[in-house]
Design a protein around this motif. Structure first.
Motif: not given
Length: 162
Positions: A91-95, A107-108, A113-116, A159-160
């Motif tokens: 799930d990418l929403w938390p990032y 921490k960013p 993951v940031r781009s996705f 970065s996993f």
């Protein structure tokens, strides 16, 4: 194997690109590549792009475009699952909010993951055995009028997404 003069199927082409990314050294700095971009510890490739939706965002136009990408994603998923086992869905929403200046102690999210997380809500992820890398696939869209994209990313194990 396809005959010499016929192009490879899109799944074969997509797999060739992801295999190349998985084996390629990561660039030392942010840079564009033949299929996307990369930087320290990551590669991102655009495997397929739909039309844009500036003129017409009706379901009759959007749904078939997304279905084609979903078919490509399903074919890739089947092949990669055969290689490396079942993927995990991240799930990418938390990032998404990790770059918020109101929360300086968070921490960013690392690339890719940031781009996705700016393009999609989730991604399928496989750890690539014996490489210290992972591969992620998703379908994303930067904004309602922009094309949908089938995207692949390779990142360092550090970065996993957890």
């Amino acid at each position: 194997m396809p005959p010499q003069n016929q192009p490879a199927s899109s799944t074969d082409e997509h797999l060739s690109i992801t295999d190349t990314l998985a084996a390629q050294a990561f660039p030392e700095g942010q840079s564009k590549t033949e299929h996307g971009w990369g930087g320290p510890g990551f590669h991102i490739a655009t495997l397929r792009v739909t039309q844009d939706f500036w003129d017409d965002r009706s379901p009759e136009i959007v749904e078939p475009a997304v279905q084609e990408l979903e078919s490509d994603l399903a074919a890739m998923t089947s092949t990669l699952t055969g290689r490396w086992g079942d993927p995990i869905t991240v799930d990418l929403w938390p990032y998404l909010g990790l770059d918020d200046p109101d929360y300086p102690n968070i921490k960013p999210a690392p690339e890719p993951v940031r781009s996705f997380c700016n393009l999609a809500t989730s991604m399928l992820v496989w750890r690539i055995p014996s490489t210290g890398r992972w591969l992620g696939l998703t379908i994303g869209q930067g904004d309602r009028e922009l094309p949908f994209e089938l995207l692949a990313a390779v990142g360092e194990e550090s970065s996993f997404p957890q």
